[in-house]
Write an enzyme that holds these catalytic residues in place. Structure first.
Site, PDB file in Angstrom:
ATOM      1  CG  ASP A  63      -0.267  -0.410   2.508  1.00  0.00           C
ATOM      2  OD1 ASP A  63       0.974  -0.405   2.557  1.00  0.00           O
ATOM      3  OD2 ASP A  63      -0.971  -0.731   3.480  1.00  0.00           O
ATOM      4  CG  ASP A 132      -8.798  -0.941  11.845  1.00  0.00           C
ATOM      5  OD1 ASP A 132      -7.799  -1.616  11.490  1.00  0.00           O
ATOM      6  OD2 ASP A 132      -9.227   0.021  11.175  1.00  0.00           O
ATOM      7  CG  HIS A 134      -5.752  -1.891   8.785  1.00  0.00           C
ATOM      8  ND1 HIS A 134      -5.916  -0.744   9.529  1.00  0.00           N
ATOM      9  CD2 HIS A 134      -4.414  -1.992   8.590  1.00  0.00           C
ATOM     10  CE1 HIS A 134      -4.745  -0.190   9.756  1.00  0.00           C
ATOM     11  NE2 HIS A 134      -3.799  -0.933   9.196  1.00  0.00           N
ATOM     12  CD  GLU A 139      -8.690   1.116   7.811  1.00  0.00           C
ATOM     13  OE1 GLU A 139      -8.674   0.156   8.609  1.00  0.00           O
ATOM     14  OE2 GLU A 139      -8.096   2.182   8.043  1.00  0.00           O
TER      15      GLU A 139
HETATM   16  C1  GLP Z   1      -0.437   0.472   8.525  1.00  0.00           C
HETATM   17  C2  GLP Z   1      -0.115  -0.361   7.290  1.00  0.00           C
HETATM   18  C3  GLP Z   1      -0.303  -1.829   7.555  1.00  0.00           C
HETATM   19  C4  GLP Z   1       0.379  -2.200   8.846  1.00  0.00           C
HETATM   20  C5  GLP Z   1      -0.275  -1.478   9.987  1.00  0.00           C
HETATM   21  C6  GLP Z   1       0.322  -1.812  11.337  1.00  0.00           C
HETATM   22  O1  GLP Z   1      -1.731   0.896   8.609  1.00  0.00           O
HETATM   23  N1  GLP Z   1      -0.880  -0.003   6.157  1.00  0.00           N
HETATM   24  O2  GLP Z   1       0.207  -2.575   6.468  1.00  0.00           O
HETATM   25  O3  GLP Z   1       0.310  -3.572   9.049  1.00  0.00           O
HETATM   26  O4  GLP Z   1      -0.130  -0.095   9.760  1.00  0.00           O
HETATM   27  O5  GLP Z   1       1.397  -0.973  11.615  1.00  0.00           O
HETATM   28  P1  GLP Z   1       2.428  -1.132  12.791  1.00  0.00           P
HETATM   29  O6  GLP Z   1       3.308  -2.270  12.394  1.00  0.00           O
HETATM   30  O7  GLP Z   1       3.187   0.156  12.821  1.00  0.00           O
HETATM   31  O8  GLP Z   1       1.654  -1.399  14.009  1.00  0.00           O
END
Ligand code: GLP
Length: 270
Positions: A63, A132, A134, A139
């Site tokens: 993404d 959440d 995702h 989402e």
């Molecule tokens: C973002 C990314 C996800 C990731 C998530 C968790 O929203 N788009 O791909 O898994 O955050 O992030 P973190 O590893 O910083 O908790």
């Protein structure tokens, strides 16, 4: 689904490093799906420190924020080059990250899907999980059959990601993300989650019902998923002890054993 619980995030990361390194060694032209966020950071540093041959490896990132250019310090482009690509000998044309500045977003997303297909599909898709539930930026309420597209971030995700942007207002509202359907086509999905903050989302993903309200639960439909957790992230799993026994009693040939401390200096294979 295989659930690997390690005492710490570092230990869990090192088992995942071994898995990825094994793939890169066995298949020097492997196609990797990559994730961003704080969770895979150490994994990238440790993997880079192994000095593997990345010349024929192709990568597709999950993404990117819409409206954020590749030079923006919080772009996923910057993140990936800083933490992985600049540290290995990957060929620039083999790196694919959604273009947050694409003028024709639907056209770009179609092309991205085609590029994945042309590369032969993704061998291993790395994933983190949002609080959440995702995956990528799919989402809650995302179709379980969704493809690469633009999606709107929830307030919770924007709040969670404010730590990277300095404030919630600066977090973009939209992102381009691979869809859940796209992710499920990867040959192996590897999800990493660390810390107490992720415990609920992890338990719902692994043991809850499969529902668009918790996008990571779609992984239950995939035949080959490995989840690497530290103790706090595993805290709410009902079958925690069972997963641990499954891992402990695995025949040796099935086991990914951890590696220790690579990016700083010496490589120790346990
Ligand atoms: C973002 C990314 C996800 C990731 C998530 C968790 O929203 N788009 O791909 O898994 O955050 O992030 P973190 O590893 O910083 O908790």
């Amino acid at each position: 689904m295989e659930v690997v619980i390690q005492p710490t995030a570092e230990a869990a990361t090192m088992v995942a490093v071994r898995l990825l390194a094994g793939l890169i060694r066995q298949k020097p032209d492997a196609v990797l799906g990559l994730a961003t966020g704080a969770t895979p950071l150490r994994l990238y540093w440790e993997l880079a420190a192994l000095k593997l041959d990345w010349r024929r490896i192709k990568t597709f990132n999950l993404d990117e924020y819409v409206g954020v250019g590749p030079e923006h310090p919080q772009s996923y482009h910057s993140f990936m080059w800083k933490n992985l690509f600049n540290r290995v000998n990957i060929a620039k044309p083999n790196v694919h990250i959604p273009d947050g500045l694409a003028k024709d977003i639907p056209g770009f997303c179609k092309k991205y899907e085609k590029q994945i297909r042309t590369a032969g599909g993704i061998d291993l898709q790395l994933l983190g999980i949002g609080t959440d539930g995702h995956i990528g930026f799919n989402e809650p309420s995302s179709s379980l059959a969704s493809r690469t597209r633009i999606n709107m971030l929830t307030r919770q995700t924007r709040r969670d990601n404010a730590r990277f942007f300095g404030s919630e207002e600066r977090v973009p509202h939209h992102a381009i993300t691979m869809g859940i359907g796209t992710i499920l086509e990867s040959r192996h999905c590897v999800l990493l989650a660390f810390g107490k903050r992720k415990a609920r989302a992890v338990a719902e993903a692994i043991e809850g019902p499969v529902t668009a309200m918790h996008p990571a639960s779609a992984l239950q439909l995939h035949p080959k998923v490995t989840v690497f957790l530290d103790e706090p992230a595993a805290a709410e799993l009902k079958l925690k002890h069972y997963y641990r026994r499954v891992y402990d009693y695995k025949p040796d040939w099935q086991k990914e054993r951890p590696m220790r401390l690579l990016h700083s200096s010496i490589l120790v294979v346990l």
